[in-house]
Design an enzyme around this catalytic site. Structure first.
Site, PDB file in Angstrom:
ATOM      1  N   GLY A  36       0.806  -1.217   0.000  1.00  0.00           N
ATOM      2  CA  GLY A  36       0.000   0.000   0.000  1.00  0.00           C
ATOM      3  C   GLY A  36       0.838   1.264   0.000  1.00  0.00           C
ATOM      4  N   GLU A  73       1.603   1.794  -3.541  1.00  0.00           N
ATOM      5  CA  GLU A  73       0.370   2.174  -4.242  1.00  0.00           C
ATOM      6  C   GLU A  73       0.037   3.641  -3.978  1.00  0.00           C
ATOM      7  OE1 GLU A  73      -1.858  -1.234  -2.633  1.00  0.00           O
ATOM      8  OE2 GLU A  73      -2.322  -1.761  -4.712  1.00  0.00           O
ATOM      9  N   GLU A  85       2.344  -8.417  -1.893  1.00  0.00           N
ATOM     10  CA  GLU A  85       1.077  -8.990  -1.418  1.00  0.00           C
ATOM     11  C   GLU A  85       0.920 -10.472  -1.736  1.00  0.00           C
ATOM     12  OE1 GLU A  85       1.493  -6.030  -2.627  1.00  0.00           O
ATOM     13  OE2 GLU A  85       0.240  -4.596  -1.545  1.00  0.00           O
TER      14      GLU A  85
END
Ligand code: NAD
Length: 708
Positions: free
Chosen positions: A104, A107, A127
């Protein structure tokens, strides 16, 4: 835990910092505060650019995994809406990235307009290692930023790359400016902010193309690879689907594909198991009665006694961690053999390019062979790896006690013997601990740290720190015959050999367990470890616990000299120089006469029945270990089986697997087996702890032992 914002400086630059030690995880509170800080800065007419960065020496390690499957994860603003908000701002945002920028975190950075990245920063979307895919646009934005093929490789392998490596990729647009070693990250970010603040339109990764000249060929190829590598793990296939969508569909439609795939994985059993394993490894670091800031003893020189299979492997593990090692053997011949084992193990690594010749030489230079225990006088830690025999071990420890400096730690690699009895051969039982390595010790990640009755807390803390130095995962066990792993393994192989008595072949039992997902079936493991080892243990136990019931099949095998791979014959035949097992007509005959001798008519078992028996044997003994406090938590047992015994990661370990089936069902199945027929049906009686938990709908996690 907070988000801090500076006032706009003379150039109108606002610095927003994510500060959530230790890894700046993007939990619900941080997301809310960040969304607010971005809005405030964007609305401020004196703010011309925003620099988004992380405290604690890193950008962000990503989502807060503790929020997975909880309402907090979908609490607004989610990471996805935070990224959408970033892309709609009218003020340019520059991510300033150093240290870790994962999942994240990456991201989020991909949602910013520009990225200034330190050369040594570590970026990636790992992930897949938790059985998931990057679910906040990572599969859509990374291919746009670095190209479809490099992004596919990184996402499928969960691999991280340094800022410098990513910057070197042809055509990449992930990194706007690379910050070389020694330069100031924030200063570089401010410099870029001043240069770009007036540029419009603001660049958004989502607007860039994700293209591949031959998408059918490329995604066909990677899908095939992904399924071949991890047929039982759906995450890799889901990553391919989402990446494929990035190339073929409009951005928002492809984002919806990614979302659907993510949710499916998140609720699936495989990711749940992998996430359990992740937390289990973290929990194993906590040792009851040992404070987190207990001062550890410095380990800078290690002695290893015994240069057989384990001693040489342990020496290699220490050398790989840059520790100097003195290896002690009984005589010159055994020492020469041991030293050449170490040398011969390094050569192929150099030949295959896994190790540079210079590193191999440095390692060998740090290794000293001796035949006199006196040479260990000044080491900080001695690891004994001599024969599995109490008399031999006690005499080695008495000798070490007389020679090794006070304050040094004396460790034993025993697989089954009583640590307290070994410690009592010394005048310093508080300094004695078990360090149970797994074979091959230079490869296997697990280290069972065995806590004797007298072992001092700082010795335990040092043992845990030593495991980290060796890049191993340590699990604490209390003293017990076989500790955690081998005590369960004995029940597992005991039931496996009972199945041979009842008519199964070794290949049938191994096949069933391998289809279940074990890296190797029990008989292949026994052939690898040496059947003579179990034979010696059974002989010792027959004296100590004459009431224990075992199949005699293993004894018949050893009487025929079939000790396993090392002699080319065990439960299987092995062709010279080969390690792949061949079904053995000799063993077939041996088992037939054994069954005749015990008057057992052959029965047939399905694969499911085989798996049920062997897994239940593990679970029931695991529960007994918990009840006795030998293992502090069920998740520790799972770590031992995942890292030391090849239990399938996507099933999360035997105790997690049992909870997924339901403890009440487990207890019912055990009671059915305990009702017979078969040898020793009593041993199937559910452990009292298991029966209690099943009756009261309890869970293993409720039971962490207060005193570890
Ligand atoms: P091994 O027989 O290969 O090696 C033992 C070595 O110790 C021999 O080289 C022997 O010469 C040496 N030795 C014996 N007495 C000695 C003494 N007084 N001083 C110095 N050296 C001495 O045995 P191994 O498989 O390496 O097992 C060693 C220990 O590790 C045992 O306690 C065993 O239970 C444990 N262990 C073995 C495994 C495994 O898979 N082999 C795994 C974990 C733990």
């Amino acid at each position: 835990m907070s988000i801090t914002s500076t006032a706009p400086d003379a150039d109108g630059i606002v610095v927003i910092t994510i500060d959530a030690a230790p890894v700046n995880a993007l939990g619900a509170e941080i997301r809310t505060a960040l969304a607010r800080a971005l809005d405030v800065a964007d609305a401020d007419t004196t703010c011309r650019a925003i620099v988004l960065t992380g405290a604690n020496g890193l950008f962000s390690a990503g989502a807060d995994v503790k929020e997975f499957n909880t309402p907090r994860m979908v609490q607004e603003p989610t990471l996805r809406s935070l990224i959408a908000q970033l892309e709609q701002l009218t003020t340019p945002v520059i991510a300033a990235i150093e240290g870790t920028c994962l999942g994240g975190g990456l991201e989020l950075a991909l949602g910013c307009h520009y990225r200034v990245v330190h050369a040594r920063a570590s970026l990636g979307l790992p992930e897949v290692l938790l059985g998931l895919l990057p679910g906040a646009g990572g599969t859509q934005r990374l291919p746009r930023a670095i190209g479809v093929e490099p992004a596919t490789d990184m996402i499928l392998a969960g691999r991280t790359k340094s800022g410098a490596e990513l910057h070197a990729l042809a055509g990449q647009r992930l990194i706007t400016a690379l910050v070389p070693e020694g330069d100031d990250l924030l200063q570089s970010a401010r410099l870029l902010a001043r240069a770009v603040h007036a540029h419009r339109p603001l660049p958004r990764v989502r607007d860039w193309p994700a293209t591949h000249a031959f998408p059918d060929a490329w995604f066909g190829f990677v899908r095939q690879q992904a399924t071949a590598r991890s047929a039982r793990l759906p995450a890799a296939g889901a990553c391919v689907t989402a990446l494929d969508a990035a190339v073929r569909l409009p951005f928002d439609e492809a984002l919806a594909v990614e979302r659907a795939q993510f949710l499916q994985l998140m609720h699936g059993p495989e990711s749940k198991a992998l996430r359990h394993a992740f937390f289990a490894e973290r929990a194993a670091r906590r040792v009851a009665g040992v404070h987190a800031n207990t001062e550890v003893r410095a380990i800078t020189r290690v002695g290893v006694v015994g240069a057989g299979t384990m001693g040489t492997g342990i020496a290699m593990a220490c050398l790989a961690a840059e520790l100097p090692v003195i290896l002690v053997e009984r005589d010159e011949a055994a020492l020469t053999r041991g030293l050449s084992t170490v040398r011969n193990a390094l050569d192929p690594l150099v030949q295959r390019g896994k190790l540079s010749a210079a590193t191999a030489k440095t390692r060998l230079d740090r290794l000293r062979g001796e035949t006199d225990v006196q040479t260990l006088a000044d080491v900080d830690l001695v690891i004994e790896a001599v024969f599995e025999d109490m008399t031999v071990k006690r005499s080695v420890f008495a000798e070490l006690d007389a020679v090794v400096r006070p304050g040094a730690i004396l460790a034993t690699n025993t697989s089954t013997l009583d640590i307290d009895q070994i410690a009592s051969a010394t005048s310093r039982p508080a300094d004695v601990v078990g360090l149970h390595f797994f074979s091959p010790a230079q490869v296997m990640k697990l280290l069972e740290v065995v806590r004797g009755t007298a072992t001092a807390p700082d010795v335990l803390a040092t043992a845990m720190a030593f495991a980290r130095t060796l890049r191993k995962t340590a699990v604490i066990a209390r003293n017990s015959d076989g500790f955690i792993g081998n005590r369960m393994f004995q029940q597992y192989t005991r039931q496996a050999t009972f199945l041979l008595d009842a008519g199964c072949t070794p290949q049938q039992v191994d096949g069933a367990m391998e289809r279940f997902g074990m890296a190797m079936g029990p008989f292949r493991v026994l052939d690898l470890a040496g059947n003579d080892i179990g034979w010696a243990v059974r002989k010792r136990r027959a004296v100590e616990h004459p009431d224990l019931v075992y199949s005699q099949a293993g004894d018949r095998l050893c009487e025929a000299g079939r000790f396993g791979q090392k002699v080319g014959a065990g439960w299987y035949d092995y062709l010279p120089g080969r390690r792949d097992p061949q079904p053995s007509a000799t063993v077939q005959g041996l088992l037939a006469s054994h069954r005749a001798a015990i008057a057992r008519a052959p029965q047939s078992f399905t694969n499911d029945e085989i798996v049920e028996r062997l897994v239940l044997a593990l679970v029931n003994e695991g529960a007994a270990l918990l009840d006795e406090g030998i293992a502090a938590r069920a998740s520790d047992i799972d770590v031992v089986y995942l890292l030391g015994y090849g239990f399938p990661s996507w099933r999360g370990g035997p105790m997690h697997y049992a909870e997924q089936i339901g403890l009440a069902s487990i207890v019912r199945a055990l009671r059915r087996l305990a009702a017979g027929p078969g040898p020793d049906p009593q041993s199937w009686l559910p452990s009292p702890l298991l029966a209690r938990l099943a009756a009261f709908h309890g869970a293993f996690a409720d039971l962490e032992h207060a005193d570890g």
